[in-house]
Design a protein around this motif. Structure first.
Motif, short mmCIF file in Angstrom:
data_model
loop_
_atom_site.label_atom_id
_atom_site.label_comp_id
_atom_site.label_asym_id
_atom_site.label_seq_id
_atom_site.Cartn_x
_atom_site.Cartn_y
_atom_site.Cartn_z
N ASP A 168 -69.54 -25.75 -12.27
CA ASP A 168 -68.56 -25.22 -11.31
C ASP A 168 -67.21 -25.03 -11.99
O ASP A 168 -66.57 -25.99 -12.42
N ALA A 169 -66.76 -23.76 -12.09
CA ALA A 169 -65.49 -23.46 -12.77
C ALA A 169 -64.30 -24.00 -12.01
O ALA A 169 -63.22 -24.18 -12.58
N GLY A 170 -64.44 -24.26 -10.72
CA GLY A 170 -63.31 -24.73 -9.92
C GLY A 170 -63.40 -26.19 -9.55
O GLY A 170 -62.78 -26.61 -8.56
N ALA A 171 -64.14 -26.97 -10.33
CA ALA A 171 -64.39 -28.36 -9.96
C ALA A 171 -63.34 -29.32 -10.47
O ALA A 171 -63.42 -30.52 -10.19
N LEU A 172 -62.34 -28.85 -11.21
CA LEU A 172 -61.35 -29.77 -11.78
C LEU A 172 -60.62 -30.59 -10.72
O LEU A 172 -60.41 -31.79 -10.90
N PRO A 173 -60.18 -29.99 -9.59
CA PRO A 173 -59.51 -30.83 -8.59
C PRO A 173 -60.42 -31.90 -8.00
O PRO A 173 -59.96 -33.00 -7.69
N LEU A 174 -61.71 -31.59 -7.85
CA LEU A 174 -62.64 -32.60 -7.35
C LEU A 174 -62.76 -33.74 -8.35
O LEU A 174 -62.79 -34.92 -7.98
N MET A 175 -62.83 -33.39 -9.63
CA MET A 175 -62.91 -34.41 -10.68
C MET A 175 -61.66 -35.28 -10.68
O MET A 175 -61.73 -36.51 -10.75
N ALA A 176 -60.49 -34.64 -10.59
CA ALA A 176 -59.23 -35.38 -10.62
C ALA A 176 -59.10 -36.29 -9.40
O ALA A 176 -58.62 -37.42 -9.50
N PHE A 177 -59.52 -35.79 -8.23
CA PHE A 177 -59.46 -36.61 -7.02
C PHE A 177 -60.41 -37.80 -7.14
O PHE A 177 -60.06 -38.93 -6.80
N CYS A 178 -61.59 -37.54 -7.66
CA CYS A 178 -62.58 -38.61 -7.84
C CYS A 178 -62.04 -39.68 -8.79
O CYS A 178 -62.14 -40.88 -8.52
N LEU A 179 -61.45 -39.26 -9.90
CA LEU A 179 -60.93 -40.21 -10.88
C LEU A 179 -59.73 -40.98 -10.33
O LEU A 179 -59.55 -42.16 -10.64
#
Length: 834
Positions: free
Chosen positions: A520-531
């Motif tokens: 997913d090219a737009g998954a960075l905010p999900l990753m950052a929120f998860c971390l």
């Protein structure tokens, strides 16, 4: 007071000058730190874990570590590489194989942490006499070169054969080369082409530097053409960073494998208590800010490419284009801007930066710019933001004059930098008229060396931007496409911020997160929120665990679960079924094509709403949550923390799907107000009249259309404003201004009719204002306008009793028979018993 998130330190034991000191992090986790000594020496130490109990029960306050000195030699055109070299040393000293056995000392003439200059025009003996370290006295010498060799030395400094040194950099290299200590010498050469401007007043000097550099490398070859000294070529600063880290790791390991020459290479360490990165090392759903560049990783190559583009003299516009969630804003804010402030482009440390979002002031993008300029302009240029916006709309070239005023006292030729974040807002919340004004300003600046524009743009809005003639030409030359990061970059984004905060990942956790991200090219905010959530739940050992990650729901489930938890807390005491749709409507915009984007809402208006709206907003705005509160020029606003919420928030996603068609229809109606066909405009007015309640966003757009150059469009907008409801406080003043200023009778007449309709449904204070303005309009010079005013007053009936004297007076002086007859009808209607 220290900046949030920045390391701070307290010395808990005495330390002799020059001795390295062990670093303990809050008695638990050990982190790297800079220890600034005398004479341009910066020692970087990574000590043992202070809180770990010793096996023999004895406390230890010192250890013995090997000291290795690294000399950085380079001219001023590789500022970026010098900074990266320091970052490499910080990272290496924290690696397990080094942290307990070595301190690394950086020696350079320009180190920001040790500002005393290392003068390259001193002889080795003079340097020793003054206590200054030389390249000859270091263990490793790193020489970095690109387009210049450096400042020439005076004639009194000569090589043993009598020939002059090309520069201080060559002097430093030669001292190391001929040193009895035989330091390791690493030479790096940047291969990126250097573009020279024929009109540059420094052209001759630059060519001279290029020739001197060519001469230097020529001397590294033997008479048969073979190299007598190794040179490592690299394409970009990030490539240099990766290669230097590998080379230094190998060289340091080699030095440690050799016996120390004497005990002077060891030093007893004292204790320096240093806190690591104090805040959460991940931003959650918001973007990184410039102060967080220390924890921004994984985009080095992209930053290099942007800097290379901006070095081109003709480049005045650069648009960072990528999918929603690809990290465009963070790349500019925490990647590009800090490098510019460090001077990685010649003179860029002097460039003033003005950041804005086009929708910060509703539909007026020029107001967003004016509010940023106003606080920085000299006193004699300073005006209210509304005045500045008006001036820029009428005379876009005035921005050049403002730019001149903003760089007074800085080097000649210094530009200002406009960072336009979320450029797509020009095509969502900004009205057509005001969008045209803003784009006209950008077009005027496209060839102005005093203004540089950097924009971030969602990729799905690129066709709309390209359709604008002036903007299309700039995009053709100045588009930087931001793709999704590769696996190595993603792992850097996951691991390295945690390292800077003194955290540890359980083995396998980072790889599991990477697998869950998928493609997913737009998954960075999900990753950052998860971390960020993972950091919030970190255990007392400062370890991020696989079990905690899974319990949270992983990358794809953590955000949904968090929102459900927050809403359930509020649902115990309140019914949210009515306020959630109201909040969603304020925070989401849907364009004609059905594309949804977030938009700013007035925070005070939401907090003033009926319960439980205030409680809901406050809960969702709290730190680490899903709404982002921001003060825009003194105006409190709130918006979704990221557009990923449009898909990840179940209730919002469902509401959007249910209302998307109606919201599209509204936007099509707004566009149709400008149609050449009267039937299209009539359909638009009828459609907008059906919108109940009208959103503030729709009202703002209609008010903006009142300034449209086409007469029919302004008239249709006025009619629509008279028919939508409920009445917004902004509508009446906007219509009144048009009633008294528009040069076309058709528009003034339609405004009068709209005010009459508003009077019928308004509260007392609005009624009084409308009545007064309509009475004034009875004196309009055009009979058709007077006719519309009389008709409006008559349609109100008995509530317009206060206007009877004005109507009677108008009847006495009215020369137009039709108007006079309508006055009689109006008086009859008003005089009836209610």
């Amino acid at each position: 007071m220290a900046e949030p998130g920045k390391p701070t330190g307290v010395i808990t034991g005495e330390a002799d000058s020059g001795n390295p000191r062990t670093i303990c992090v809050e008695g638990n986790v050990v982190g790297a730190a800079l220890i600034v000594g005398d004479n341009n020496i910066v020692t970087i130490v990574y000590g043992d874990r202070a809180a770990r109990p010793s096996t023999d029960g004895l406390e230890r306050s010192s250890t013995y570590v090997r000291q290795i000195r690294i000399f950085l030699s380079s001219p001023g055109d590789v500022v970026h590489e010098r900074q990266l070299a320091r970052e490499v040393v910080k990272e290496l000293v924290a690696e397990p194989f080094l942290r307990d056995s070595v301190t690394l000392t950086i020696v350079s003439w320009d180190d920001p942490d040790a500002p005393v200059p290392l003068l390259a025009n001193l002889t080795p003996q003079e340097a020793i006499d003054q206590g200054r370290p030389t390249s000859a006295a270091c263990d490793i010498v790193v020489v970095v070169l690109w387009s210049r060799i450096g400042t020439p030395l005076s004639d009194k400094f000569r090589k043993p054969d009598g020939s002059p040194y090309l520069s201080g950099t060559e002097w430093e290299y030669e001292q190391a080369l001929n040193s009895p200590q035989r330091p390791d010498i690493l030479i790096y050469r940047r291969t990126e082409k250097v573009l020279l401007d024929a009109d540059d007043p420094q052209l001759t000097a630059r060519l001279d530097q290029k020739n001197r550099l060519k001469s230097f490398f020529g001397r590294l070859r033997n008479s048969d053409g073979s190299l007598r000294a190794g040179v490592t070529d690299y394409e970009s600063p990030t490539t240099f960073y990766e290669r230097l880290k590998k080379d230094l790791r190998e060289r340091i390991a080699n030095i440690l494998s050799r016996p120390a020459a004497d005990r002077s290479e060891f030093a007893a360490s004292k204790t320096l208590v240093v806190q690591p990165w104090k805040a959460a090392p991940y931003p959650g759903l918001r973007s990184f800010v410039s102060a967080e560049t220390e924890i921004f990783f994984g985009r080095g190559r992209e930053v290099d490419a942007m800097l290379a583009a901006l070095r081109k003299p003709a480049r005045r516009f650069l648009a960072v284009v990528g999918a929603s969630g690809s990290g465009k804003s963070s790349l500019v804010e925490a990647g590009l801007l800090p490098r510019l402030s460090e001077g990685v482009i010649e003179g860029s440390e002097h460039w003033p930066v003005f950041k804005l979002s086009p929708g910060a002031f509703g539909d007026n993008a020029l107001m967003a710019l004016a509010s940023r300029l106003e606080v920085a302009l000299p006193t004699h240029y300073r005006k209210q933001p509304t005045e500045i916006a008006k001036i820029l709309a009428e005379t876009p070239r005035q921005l050049s004059n403002y730019a001149d005023a903003l760089v007074v006292g800085r080097p000649r030729g210094t530009p200002i930098v406009l960072v336009v974040d979320q450029f797509e807002e020009l095509f969502t919340v900004t009205s057509e008229v005001r969008r045209a004004c803003f784009l006209r300003l950008l077009a005027e600046c496209s060839d102005d060396p005093r203004v540089l524009v950097v924009a971030t743009l969602r990729a799905d809005f690129l066709p709309q931007c390209a359709a604008e003639p002036s903007l299309g030409a700039q995009l053709q030359e100045g588009t930087f496409v931001l793709g999704k990061p590769g696996p190595t970059a993603l792992l850097d984004m996951i691991r390295k911020p945690a390292e800077r905060a003194g955290l540890e990942f359980e083995d396998g956790l980072d790889e599991e997160i990477l697998r869950d991200l998928g493609g997913d090219a737009g998954a960075l905010p999900l990753m950052a929120f998860c971390l960020e959530e993972l950091h919030r739940r970190t255990n007392v050992q400062h370890a991020l665990t696989i079990q905690t990650y899974r319990d949270m729901g992983g990358v794809k489930g953590v955000l949904k679960r968090r929102i459900v938890e927050l809403l359930e807390m509020l649902r115990k005491d309140a019914d949210l079924s009515g306020v959630l749709p109201q909040m969603f409507r304020a925070l989401v915009f849907v364009d004609e094509a059905g594309k949804a984007v977030r938009q700013r809402a007035n925070l005070n208006e939401l907090l003033a709403g009926p319960a439980p709206m205030p409680e809901l907003v406050k809960m969702l705005v709290a730190p680490g949550r899903v709404l982002l509160a921001e003060d825009v020029a003194g105006r409190p606003t709130v918006m979704l923390a990221h557009e990923a919420l449009l898909q990840q928030w179940p209730a919002l996603s469902e509401w959007l799907e249910s209302n998307r068609t109606d919201m599209q229809r509204v936007q099509r109606a707004l566009s149709s107000l400008n149609s050449q066909e009267s039937r299209d405009r009539r359909w638009a007015v009828e459609t907008l009249a059906e919108v109940k309640p009208a959103t503030q966003e729709v009202i703002n757009i209609l008010i903006g259309i009142l300034e449209h150059p086409r007469t029919e469009t302004r008239a249709s907008a006025a009619e629509a404003l008279g028919r939508i409801g409920p009445v917004s406080p902004a509508i009446v003043p906007a219509l009144v201004a048009v009633l008294h200023s528009d040069e076309y009778p058709m528009v003034r007449g339609r405004v009068a009719q709209a005010l009459g309709r508003i009077w019928l449904v308004s509260f007392d204070s609005v009624v009084q204002q409308v009545e007064q303005e309509l009475v004034v309009a009875l004196g309009d010079g055009d009979a058709s306008v007077r006719q519309s005013v009389v008709e409006a007053l008559g349609s109100i009936g008995p509530r317009a009793a206060a206007a009877i004297p004005a109507l009677q007076n108008a009847d006495r002086i009215e020369m137009n028979g039709v108007v006079s007859g309508m006055i009689h009808v109006a008086l009859t209607r008003i005089s009836r018993e209610p």
